[in-house]
Structure formats: structure tokens, C-alpha cells
Scaffold this motif. Structure first.
Motif, PDB file in Angstrom:
ATOM      1  N   MET A 125       0.795  -1.215   0.000  1.00 57.93           N
ATOM      2  CA  MET A 125       0.000   0.000   0.000  1.00 57.93           C
ATOM      3  C   MET A 125       0.834   1.275   0.000  1.00 57.93           C
ATOM      4  O   MET A 125       0.556   2.213  -0.728  1.00 57.93           O
ATOM      5  N   PRO A 133       3.304   4.030  -0.819  1.00 53.80           N
ATOM      6  CA  PRO A 133       4.076   4.332  -2.032  1.00 53.80           C
ATOM      7  C   PRO A 133       5.580   4.207  -1.780  1.00 53.80           C
ATOM      8  O   PRO A 133       6.107   4.829  -0.863  1.00 53.80           O
ATOM      9  N   GLU A 154       7.899   5.350  -3.393  1.00 57.43           N
ATOM     10  CA  GLU A 154       8.604   6.596  -3.699  1.00 57.43           C
ATOM     11  C   GLU A 154       8.937   7.387  -2.432  1.00 57.43           C
ATOM     12  O   GLU A 154       9.892   8.161  -2.412  1.00 57.43           O
ATOM     13  N   LEU A 155       8.141   7.158  -1.373  1.00 59.04           N
ATOM     14  CA  LEU A 155       8.349   7.880  -0.109  1.00 59.04           C
ATOM     15  C   LEU A 155       9.732   7.674   0.470  1.00 59.04           C
ATOM     16  O   LEU A 155      10.254   8.535   1.171  1.00 59.04           O
ATOM     17  N   GLY A 202      -6.609  -6.749  -8.194  1.00 62.27           N
ATOM     18  CA  GLY A 202      -7.686  -5.978  -7.617  1.00 62.27           C
ATOM     19  C   GLY A 202      -8.659  -6.829  -6.832  1.00 62.27           C
ATOM     20  O   GLY A 202      -9.205  -6.401  -5.827  1.00 62.27           O
ATOM     21  N   LEU A 212     -12.884  -2.187  -2.617  1.00 64.68           N
ATOM     22  CA  LEU A 212     -11.476  -2.549  -2.761  1.00 64.68           C
ATOM     23  C   LEU A 212     -10.815  -1.741  -3.872  1.00 64.68           C
ATOM     24  O   LEU A 212      -9.716  -1.196  -3.716  1.00 64.68           O
ATOM     25  N   LEU A 258     -10.241   1.849  -2.797  1.00 65.08           N
ATOM     26  CA  LEU A 258      -9.052   1.968  -1.944  1.00 65.08           C
ATOM     27  C   LEU A 258      -7.766   1.937  -2.769  1.00 65.08           C
ATOM     28  O   LEU A 258      -6.893   2.798  -2.627  1.00 65.08           O
ATOM     29  N   VAL A 259      -7.670   0.942  -3.657  1.00 63.34           N
ATOM     30  CA  VAL A 259      -6.454   0.796  -4.460  1.00 63.34           C
ATOM     31  C   VAL A 259      -6.275   1.993  -5.392  1.00 63.34           C
ATOM     32  O   VAL A 259      -5.156   2.469  -5.602  1.00 63.34           O
ATOM     33  N   ILE A 299      -5.013   5.216  -3.430  1.00 64.33           N
ATOM     34  CA  ILE A 299      -3.595   5.165  -3.105  1.00 64.33           C
ATOM     35  C   ILE A 299      -2.754   5.195  -4.376  1.00 64.33           C
ATOM     36  O   ILE A 299      -1.700   5.826  -4.421  1.00 64.33           O
ATOM     37  N   LYS A 313       0.356   7.978  -5.847  1.00 63.19           N
ATOM     38  CA  LYS A 313       1.677   7.536  -6.293  1.00 63.19           C
ATOM     39  C   LYS A 313       2.038   8.016  -7.689  1.00 63.19           C
ATOM     40  O   LYS A 313       3.173   7.881  -8.107  1.00 63.19           O
ATOM     41  N   LEU A 324       3.109  12.865   3.127  1.00 64.11           N
ATOM     42  CA  LEU A 324       2.453  11.931   2.217  1.00 64.11           C
ATOM     43  C   LEU A 324       2.188  10.591   2.906  1.00 64.11           C
ATOM     44  O   LEU A 324       1.115   9.994   2.765  1.00 64.11           O
ATOM     45  N   PHE A 325       3.176  10.148   3.693  1.00 61.67           N
ATOM     46  CA  PHE A 325       3.030   8.879   4.413  1.00 61.67           C
ATOM     47  C   PHE A 325       1.841   8.938   5.377  1.00 61.67           C
ATOM     48  O   PHE A 325       0.999   8.041   5.401  1.00 61.67           O
ATOM     49  N   VAL A 381      -1.440   8.816   3.507  1.00 63.15           N
ATOM     50  CA  VAL A 381      -1.806   7.456   3.083  1.00 63.15           C
ATOM     51  C   VAL A 381      -2.332   6.656   4.269  1.00 63.15           C
ATOM     52  O   VAL A 381      -3.354   5.967   4.182  1.00 63.15           O
TER      53      VAL A 381
END
Lengths: 292, 293
Positions: free
Chosen positions: A129, A131, A133-134, A289, B215, B218-219, B222, B226, B270-271, B274
Motif C-alpha cells: 500500500m 508508495p 517513492e516515499l 484488484g 477494494l 481503496l487501491v 492510493i 503515487k 504523504l506517508f 496514506v
């Protein structure tokens, strides 16, 4: 029986008026809806055959005045062959390693009890979940101190331990959980150790999931842009996604005919693989998914 | 006694099986995550050694107009992507969920951008959206003063559309397989009871696929946070910061200006965003999801 017949009758009645006009209308609607998805790709192929000037003509004009000249120029004037090899090498290492680690870790999460297992599994879910990139900055400082910038090492390692890697572990675990325990017991009675059971019984039963993991890992590796952008400065060290942006004149203008020919060369293997195995691709990627 | 030994062997072997992956996760993900939170409390750039500054970076962020702008851009971008992607995916899935000769070909066409390399996809649009490119001149013929990517008012919306066109095929096939899992008997029963097609869709089909909807929601949220590559290739965060999302802002501070401490503070924001979103959505789940397997 009778209710079945009634409901089948009702269903048939609903569809009975075959109305060819509606069917035709539906096809037209479907075709229109598909245009924004396929036209850009078709345009890329068509324009890769046009000259630097011809490309600015009518977008779908058939004046393919350059033939294959753009493609030869991409290889003759630029280190594109080298960059292609870099991408292939990255993929050739990161994909099998991702598959192997996902299979072993997924098996351990699914079938073996060890201290810290549940915490580790929750961490894996989190890694899917959050990212990636963080965490680029501390990663970069670490690799820089190890003098590994401008090499493929950080690119490969970060592909293996990316969100895709975590997803792969998760998919393997979900798969191994469904396999009956009797298979392992039978293997043990036949004298196999844990590694033998894994290698000769569990892995051969995992081909479809491994294919899914492979597709994810290949796309992830082939399209990786963020980390190469951070780590790779030398043209000869670059992978393909970066290479696509290198067809420029000294003032920063883009040679679009070369850029698009190179784009075709990058996209073609993936698109061909997709065309040959559409069902596998679609079902595999959709699995992220529905199961993720 | 024997079972005790077996359990110990299983623990040892299980640990060894998981070790290579866990070690990598620890070194490349978890430790850097702790490090980034720590670094956000320091002044650290390429030339200066790190010094502890407490929450100075966060105080600076609160005053930084560019950063505040990027919060707004990120919010619009995320909401835009999620709304457009889920709506279009649901419409496409419903449209593609018919029995028709050759329907598989249409499904593949909608899906094909998903497998296109993202940089190639972005470059195609970069050409098409040049000031004198076919899309802008086409719109200019219609009397619109269009320069979609170079106008701060339209750049973000254009990026949203390009990103959704690239990715919506994936959600479409996920919805499609959920729709195909809805048992036809229930819809037929409702139809026989006099429900309109819309009522059937609204009160049977949608509730039945609500776990999948949730679902995917949610995906997609997030995933939107990104998104980096198409923004970087198409606008680089411009014009005038109009497309600088948090991740682009972090990249610029970290790898263009090499302000590692300040960039880490953006990463930390950002963290936590999320994290907050994930927790929030799990609470929402109870209200929105009709049933679960």
C-alpha cells in the motif's frame, strides 16, 4: 422442473426480439468507446514510419515517407542497443528473483509457523500500500555512500523489493493456502524434506500464479522510471524508459520521429505478449484488484 | 516431545524460507521508512552534514506557498482520478457485460493501454498536445483558445484524463468479473416482480458488487497518490506548479535541489496522508459495503 422451464422461457422472451438495429447500434457504440484507448497506440505505430516533417501532417495520413529509416537511425545514432540490453539485463535478474522470493516467502507465510510471522505478513501488506517513492531519499543516500549510483544494482534491488514484490508474496501466499495439506504429508511419507516438498510438489502446482507474478514483475521492471531517473546519469547506463526521452537536439527540442520509433520498439514486445496471451494477462492483472 | 521438536524445526525452516524476502524488506523498505521520518527532523542537503532541527521543516512547510499549492493539486488530482476512473470503469464494465460476438476484442482494446509502457503512452500524448499539435489545433478550429498542457487552468484536468485512459481498463475488467459473478436469478426475479432495469442495477447489482467497488476504490485512491511518471514526462509539475503533486514536490526538493531534510518532511506528510486515508476507508467500509464473503 416447471419453474425452471418458466424462467428459461421468460429469459428467452426477454431476448427474443433479435432487433438487428439495436445490435448494430451497440457495435457502433462499442467501437466509438474504444477509440480513445486504441487510437493513440495506432497513431504511435503509424507515425514511427513518418519523417521528422511528415509527422506534423495529418495525424492519420498514410504518408509513411520515412519507411524504416527512423528505426535504423535510433540504433545508428544513439546508444539505444546498449540501453535495450540494460533493460533486458535488469529484467532477466529482477523477474526470476522476485518469483523465487515470492514463492518461498509466500509458502512460509501460508504453511509454516515461525515467531514473528504475523507481524511480518502485516508488514508485507503495508508494503503493498505505502508508495515506495516515499523512501527514495534514504535509499538514495545509502546507495550513494556505497558508490552504487549510476549502476543497475539499485534499480534491480528496488524492483525486487517494490510494492510489486510485496504483492507477489501476497498472491503466492493466497495460492499456497488453498493447496490441500495431504499433498505435503504424502510427500513426507515418500521421504521428501521441506525443500523437496516445496520444490517437487508445491511449485509444480503453482504455475498459473507464478505466471501472474511473472507478468507483474515484467511490466514493473520494463516500465520502471522513477528509480532510473534518480540513479542513472550516463546515457550508456540508462534503461529504456529513460532512453525514450533522449532523442533531443542540443536546444532540448524533441526528434519526434525517432522518439516514436523508439517507443514502438519498447512497447512492441509487451503488446505482442499481450496479444498472444490476452486472457492470461487480463485475468492476472485483474487478480491484483480482486485478491489484493 | 516429538511434536515439540517438529514445531521447532518448522519454525526454523519457515524462518529460513521467508528470510531472503524479509531481510530485503527490512533493509530496503522498513529501515528507509524509519529513516525518512527521522530525516524530516533534520537539515540535510547534498553539501551540508545533517543537523537536528526538530520540527523546523514542518513549520517551513506550513508557510511554504508552493507546498500548500501542491496539497491542493494533490487533492484535486486524487479526487479527479478516483471519480473519473471509477465512473468510467463501471460504465465500461456494464457496457462490455453483454453477450455479443467479438465482445472479447472490445474488452482487449479497452485494456491495451494498461500494458503500454507508461513513458511511451505519456510521450504520445505529449506530441498530440503540443501547442500546435493536432488536439489543440482541432479545439482551436472549434473556436476554443486551447493549449491544454501549457494552460494552468487545464493542465491538471488533462493529466487526469490521460492517466485515466491509461489505467481504467484494469478497473473495468475487475468490475466486469464482479458483474459476471452476480447470479442472474436474482435480477430475473426482481424483473418479474416489476422492477425497472435501473432499479435492478441500483438495488441488486450495485450492492452485490460493493465489496469489489470498495477494494478498487481503496487501491485507486492510493494509486493516484503515487502517480509520478506521466506528470514528470508531460509537464514536469508545471505550468506554474499547476500539476505539482506531493510526490512531484518531494522529487523536486530531494533530487533537483538536493534538500534531503525538507524533501523527507514532504514524504512524511504523504506517508501520514496514506495512513490516515487507509484507516478512514476501513471505517467507511462498514457503511458502504453491503455484504462480504
Amino acid at each position: 422442473m416447471r419453474t425452471d422451464a418458466v424462467s428459461a422461457g421468460a429469459r428467452r422472451a426477454e431476448r427474443l426480439p433479435a432487433r438487428p438495429a439495436w445490435t448494430l447500434l451497440l457495435y457502433v457504440l462499442l467501437a466509438l468507446v474504444c477509440l480513445p484507448f486504441v487510437l493513440p497506440i495506432l497513431w504511435m505505430f503509424l507515425s514511427s514510419l513518418k519523417s521528422a516533417q511528415g509527422i506534423f501532417g495529418s495525424p492519420f495520413g498514410l504518408n509513411v515517407d520515412a519507411g524504416l529509416k527512423n528505426f535504423t537511425q535510433v540504433f545508428a545514432g544513439y546508444p539505444f542497443a546498449r540501453q535495450y540490453l540494460n533493460s533486458l539485463l535488469t529484467l532477466a535478474i529482477s523477474v526470476p528473483v522476485t518469483m523465487l522470493l515470492a514463492a518461498t516467502a509466500g509458502y512460509a507465510f501460508a504453511r509454516m509457523r515461525f515467531p514473528g510471522r504475523d507481524v511480518a505478513f502485516v508488514m508485507t501488506l503495508a508494503a503493498m500500500m505505502v508508495p515506495a517513492e516515499l523512501v527514495a531519499i534514504p535509499q538514495f543516500i545509502a546507495f550513494k555512500n556505497l558508490h552504487l549510483t549510476n549502476t543497475l544494482v539499485p534499480i534491480i534491488l528496488l524492483q525486487i523489493f517494490s510494492a510489486t514484490g510485496a504483492l507477489s508474496v501476497f498472491l503466492m501466499r493466497q495460492h499456497f493456502i488453498t493447496l490441500p495439506r495431504e499433498l505435503e504429508e504424502a510427500g513426507r511419507i515418500d521421504g521428501l524434506g521441506t525443500l523437496g516438498v516445496f520444490r517437487y510438489i508445491m511449485l509444480p502446482l503453482s504455475r498459473p500464479v507464478l505466471a501472474t507474478v511473472a507478468i507483474f514483475a515484467v511490466l514493473n521492471s520494463w516500465n520502471d522510471y522513477f528509480n532510473p531517473l534518480i540513479y542513472l546519469n550516463d546515457e550508456a547506463k540508462m534503461t529504456l524508459p529513460l532512453a525514450l526521452q533522449r532523442f533531443t537536439d542540443p536546444l532540448g527540442g524533441t526528434y519526434w520521429n525517432l522518439t516514436l520509433a523508439a517507443s514502438v520498439l519498447v512497447a512492441l514486445p509487451v503488446l505482442l505478449a499481450f496479444l498472444m496471451a490476452q486472457r492470461t494477462f487480463i485475468e492476472s492483472l485483474a487478480a491484483s484488484g480482486t485478491k489484493g | 516431545m516429538a511434536s515439540h521438536l517438529l514445531a521447532r524445526r518448522e519454525a526454523r525452516e519457515g524462518f529460513l524460507f521467508a528470510l531472503p524476502y524479509l531481510l530485503g524488506m527490512l533493509v530496503f523498505v522498513l529501515l528507509p521508512l524509519v529513516a525518512v521520518l527521522g530525516m524530516s527532523l533534520t537539515g540535510w542537503s547534498l553539501l551540508d552534514a545533517p543537523t537536528f532541527k526538530g520540527f523546523a521543516n514542518y513549520a517551513k512547510l506550513a508557510r511554504d506557498l508552493e507546498f500548500r499549492g501542491s496539497l491542493g493539486v494533490t487533492a484535486i488530482f486524487t479526487v479527479g482520478i478516483v471519480a473519473l476512473n471509477l465512473t468510467v470503469a463501471l460504465l465500461l464494465a456494464s457496457l462490455l457485460n453483454v453477450r455479443l460476438a467479438g465482445i472479447a476484442a472490445f474488452r482487449s482494446m479497452v485494456f491495451s493501454p494498461v500494458v503500454m509502457p507508461i513513458v511511451a503512452w505519456s510521450l504520445i500524448w505529449k506530441f498530440l498536445l503540443q501547442p500546435q499539435g493536432p488536439l489543440n489545433t482541432g479545439l482551436q478550429h472549434l473556436g476554443l483558445d486551447a493549449n491544454l498542457l501549457l494552460n494552468p487552468k487545464t493542465a491538471l484536468g488533462t493529466l487526469i484524463v490521460i492517466e485515466v485512459l491509461k489505467a481504467v481498463g484494469l478497473n473495468t475488467v475487475i468490475f466486469l468479473s464482479a458483474l459476471q459473478g452476480v447470479p442472474p436469478e436474482q435480477r430475473e426475479a426482481a424483473r418479474l416482480d416489476g422492477a425497472s432495469p435501473w432499479q435492478v442495477y441500483r438495488h441488486i447489482t450495485l450492492p452485490m458488487i460493493s465489496p469489489t467497488l470498495f477494494l478498487v476504490f481503496l487501491v485507486t485512491v492510493i494509486g493516484a497518490l503515487k502517480v509520478f511518471t506521466p506528470i514528470w514526462v508531460l509537464t514536469g509539475g508545471g505550468p506554474a506548479g499547476a500539476t505539482t503533486t506531493l510526490i512531484v514536490a518531494m522529487f523536486k526538493q530531494g533530487f533537483t535541489f538536493f534538500e534531503f531534510g525538507y524533501a523527507s518532511a514532504i514524504a512524511a506528510v504523504l506517508f501520514f496522508a496514506v495512513l490516515l486515508l487507509t484507516l478512514l476507508q476501513w471505517r467507511l467500509r462498514k457503511a458502504l459495503v453491503f455484504y462480504e464473503d
